[in-house]
Design a protein around this motif. Structure first.
Motif, PDB file in Angstrom:
ATOM      1  N   PRO A  59       0.919  -1.368  -0.066  1.00  0.00           N
ATOM      2  CA  PRO A  59       0.095   0.078   0.074  1.00  0.00           C
ATOM      3  C   PRO A  59       0.934   1.272  -0.047  1.00  0.00           C
ATOM      4  N   GLY A  60       0.250   2.424  -0.675  1.00  0.00           N
ATOM      5  CA  GLY A  60       0.967   3.584  -0.674  1.00  0.00           C
ATOM      6  C   GLY A  60       0.026   4.565  -1.347  1.00  0.00           C
ATOM      7  N   THR A  61       0.635   5.689  -1.450  1.00  0.00           N
ATOM      8  CA  THR A  61       0.042   6.532  -2.315  1.00  0.00           C
ATOM      9  C   THR A  61       0.257   6.617  -3.755  1.00  0.00           C
ATOM     10  N   ALA A  62      -0.545   7.190  -4.482  1.00  0.00           N
ATOM     11  CA  ALA A  62      -0.203   6.840  -6.219  1.00  0.00           C
ATOM     12  C   ALA A  62       1.332   6.963  -6.458  1.00  0.00           C
ATOM     13  N   ASP A  63       1.986   8.124  -5.955  1.00  0.00           N
ATOM     14  CA  ASP A  63       3.141   8.477  -6.567  1.00  0.00           C
ATOM     15  C   ASP A  63       4.106   7.315  -5.681  1.00  0.00           C
ATOM     16  N   GLU A  64       3.703   6.821  -4.694  1.00  0.00           N
ATOM     17  CA  GLU A  64       4.948   5.640  -3.953  1.00  0.00           C
ATOM     18  C   GLU A  64       4.521   4.560  -4.403  1.00  0.00           C
ATOM     19  N   MET A  65       3.301   4.222  -4.974  1.00  0.00           N
ATOM     20  CA  MET A  65       3.233   3.006  -5.795  1.00  0.00           C
ATOM     21  C   MET A  65       3.691   2.950  -7.180  1.00  0.00           C
ATOM     22  N   ALA A  66       3.602   3.949  -7.649  1.00  0.00           N
ATOM     23  CA  ALA A  66       4.276   4.205  -8.940  1.00  0.00           C
ATOM     24  C   ALA A  66       5.850   4.265  -9.107  1.00  0.00           C
ATOM     25  N   ALA A  67       6.510   4.666  -7.859  1.00  0.00           N
ATOM     26  CA  ALA A  67       7.797   4.613  -7.817  1.00  0.00           C
ATOM     27  C   ALA A  67       8.211   3.289  -7.406  1.00  0.00           C
ATOM     28  N   ALA A  68       7.567   2.570  -6.600  1.00  0.00           N
ATOM     29  CA  ALA A  68       7.934   1.327  -6.272  1.00  0.00           C
ATOM     30  C   ALA A  68       7.832   0.420  -7.402  1.00  0.00           C
ATOM     31  N   THR A  69       6.636   0.580  -8.213  1.00  0.00           N
ATOM     32  CA  THR A  69       6.537  -0.106  -9.612  1.00  0.00           C
ATOM     33  C   THR A  69       7.652  -0.018 -10.351  1.00  0.00           C
ATOM     34  N   ARG A  70       7.928   1.065 -10.479  1.00  0.00           N
ATOM     35  CA  ARG A  70       9.303   1.282 -11.390  1.00  0.00           C
ATOM     36  C   ARG A  70      10.412   0.542 -10.730  1.00  0.00           C
ATOM     37  N   GLU A  71      10.631   0.606  -9.799  1.00  0.00           N
ATOM     38  CA  GLU A  71      11.475  -0.128  -9.022  1.00  0.00           C
ATOM     39  C   GLU A  71      11.451  -1.501  -9.252  1.00  0.00           C
ATOM     40  N   ARG A  72      10.537  -2.025  -9.478  1.00  0.00           N
ATOM     41  CA  ARG A  72      10.333  -3.526  -9.667  1.00  0.00           C
ATOM     42  C   ARG A  72      10.462  -3.844 -10.961  1.00  0.00           C
ATOM     43  N   GLY A  73      10.568  -2.894 -12.089  1.00  0.00           N
ATOM     44  CA  GLY A  73      10.784  -3.266 -13.466  1.00  0.00           C
ATOM     45  C   GLY A  73       9.597  -2.772 -14.280  1.00  0.00           C
ATOM     46  N   GLY A  74       8.476  -2.266 -13.600  1.00  0.00           N
ATOM     47  CA  GLY A  74       7.453  -1.777 -14.311  1.00  0.00           C
ATOM     48  C   GLY A  74       6.315  -2.772 -14.477  1.00  0.00           C
ATOM     49  N   VAL A  75       5.133  -2.529 -15.051  1.00  0.00           N
ATOM     50  CA  VAL A  75       4.024  -3.406 -15.129  1.00  0.00           C
ATOM     51  C   VAL A  75       4.281  -4.430 -16.203  1.00  0.00           C
ATOM     52  N   PRO A  76       4.204  -5.874 -16.004  1.00  0.00           N
ATOM     53  CA  PRO A  76       4.368  -6.729 -17.066  1.00  0.00           C
ATOM     54  C   PRO A  76       2.970  -6.641 -17.998  1.00  0.00           C
ATOM     55  N   ASP A  77       3.258  -6.771 -19.252  1.00  0.00           N
ATOM     56  CA  ASP A  77       1.855  -6.601 -20.105  1.00  0.00           C
ATOM     57  C   ASP A  77       1.046  -7.905 -19.885  1.00  0.00           C
ATOM     58  N   GLU A  78       1.583  -9.050 -19.711  1.00  0.00           N
ATOM     59  CA  GLU A  78       0.772 -10.099 -19.232  1.00  0.00           C
ATOM     60  C   GLU A  78      -0.128  -9.802 -17.983  1.00  0.00           C
ATOM     61  N   GLN A  79       0.439  -9.000 -16.745  1.00  0.00           N
ATOM     62  CA  GLN A  79      -0.392  -8.643 -15.945  1.00  0.00           C
ATOM     63  C   GLN A  79      -1.260  -7.570 -15.896  1.00  0.00           C
ATOM     64  N   CYS A  80      -0.873  -6.655 -16.922  1.00  0.00           N
ATOM     65  CA  CYS A  80      -1.929  -5.649 -17.009  1.00  0.00           C
ATOM     66  C   CYS A  80      -3.061  -6.353 -17.770  1.00  0.00           C
ATOM     67  N   MET A  81      -2.845  -7.064 -18.756  1.00  0.00           N
ATOM     68  CA  MET A  81      -3.939  -7.882 -19.458  1.00  0.00           C
ATOM     69  C   MET A  81      -4.665  -8.360 -18.684  1.00  0.00           C
TER      70      MET A  81
END
Lengths: 103, 250
Positions: B76-98
């Motif tokens: 959990p976190g704010t939108a910008d915290e989760m966005a930064a943490a997602t970037r740290e993890r390498g982004g959103v995989p396409d398969e996960q997004c779909m």
């Protein structure tokens, strides 16, 4: 930019976040869309401690010019440290404690 | 539906990729319907206030709209915290997004007030994901890509991986594209390449390219906001969904 490109630096130090000071372990640097700075693109720097969760974060968003100025300022500060022969004695002391209790 | 009718807006949970429970913002008119559905894929700064406002905007215009938090797993976190943490993890995989998008579409289609139609719209990275959805996601009837970068990826940057553009022959819904001519990702040249691929594949599409606008020019409160171009762009979006998601008037 819309990319997930990230440059990481393993660092040791402390950052002051929402809940006070915490140990930081990594700096994440990217050039992409900022969340707050009134810029289309910015240098995004996050000082984080991943183990403590996404809120353990000190974030800055800088214009490219500002980021370059910051780099220069850091270099200048390091040169000051070199002149005083202290810049290489930088590593944070890691607390290691073994406690025993008699109940 | 009368404009300015009563609305409902709330955060709900949906089952996304791998049946993970993730947050989604749902906004809908309070009437019985039937209403078309819209899946909104948020931009790279995350599941932020602008994305939530845009979701409500669709409800205001008579759509059941849902915006899943594609960065939920970094919270959990704010939108910008989760966005930064997602970037740290390498982004959103396409398969996960779909997978998350499929969960959101299923959620919309299960609502009794849905008219059986669902559109997908995405902004920035979400625009790229909307392009993917137009090619790969079942259950959608129309798509809108708002300045999605890296649909076309220059060959030297592909690192052996594919690009969404390669999926164009599989596109199964009509695509609306909204772009700013001052954008660099996608640049006008990138947009030319996307348009050429759509033409080659014989896919129904409509592109609108705005002078004097760059990336993210719908985003109020940002320096890239261009009110005149954005107002016209929103009209194009609603016209597109009116055409493909509303039942034919008799």
């Amino acid at each position: 930019m819309c990319t997930w490109i990230l440059h990481r630096a393993d660092i040791r130090g402390s950052g002051k976040g929402q809940a006070g000071w915490f140990p930081i372990q990594q700096a994440n640097v990217a050039f992409d869309h900022p969340a707050d700075a009134p810029l289309d693109h910015a240098v995004l720097i996050d000082f984080v401690n991943e183990a403590m969760g996404p809120s353990a974060r000190v974030a800055v968003e800088l214009s490219a010019t500002s980021a370059r100025a910051l780099v220069e300022a850091i270099q200048s500060a390091l040169e000051d440290g070199d002149k005083q022969h202290v810049a290489n004695h930088e590593d944070v002391v890691t607390l290691s404690v073994h406690s025993t209790y008699l109940n | 539906m009368p404009l300015y009718g009563p609305l409902m807006g709330e955060t709900t949970g949906i089952h996304g990729h791998n049946a993970d429970l993730i947050d989604a913002y749902l906004a809908r008119p309070l009437g019985d319907g039937p209403y078309p559905g819209v899946l909104l894929l948020h931009h790279m700064p995350g599941w932020d206030e602008w994305s939530i406002e845009a979701t409500r905007y669709f409800a205001h215009h008579g759509y059941i709209a849902i915006c899943p938090n594609l960065h939920h797993r970094a919270g959990p976190g704010t939108a910008d915290e989760m966005a930064a943490a997602t970037r740290e993890r390498g982004g959103v995989p396409d398969e996960q997004c779909m997978g998350d998008a499929a969960g959101a579409v299923a959620y919309l289609r299960a609502m009794p007030s849905n008219n059986g139609k669902v559109g997908v719209i995405g902004f920035c990275s979400g625009g790229r994901q909307a392009y993917l959805a137009a090619c790969e996601l079942h259950g959608v009837d129309a798509a809108v890509d708002c300045w999605g970068g890296r649909v076309y990826v220059p060959e030297e940057e592909r690192q052996g991986r594919g690009q969404p553009l390669d999926l164009t022959p599989k596109m199964h819904v009509p695509l609306l594209g909204i772009f700013g001519n001052d954008d660099t990702n996608p640049s006008p040249e990138h947009v030319d390449r996307i348009e050429a691929a759509l033409k080659d594949a014989g896919k129904p599409y409509e592109f609108h390219r705005y002078d004097g606008a760059g990336h993210g020019f719908f985003a109020t409160g940002r320096p890239g906001y261009r009110p005149v171009q954005a107002t016209d762009g929103w009209k194009k979006v609603f016209s597109w969904f009116e055409t493909y998601l509303q039942p034919a008037r008799t």
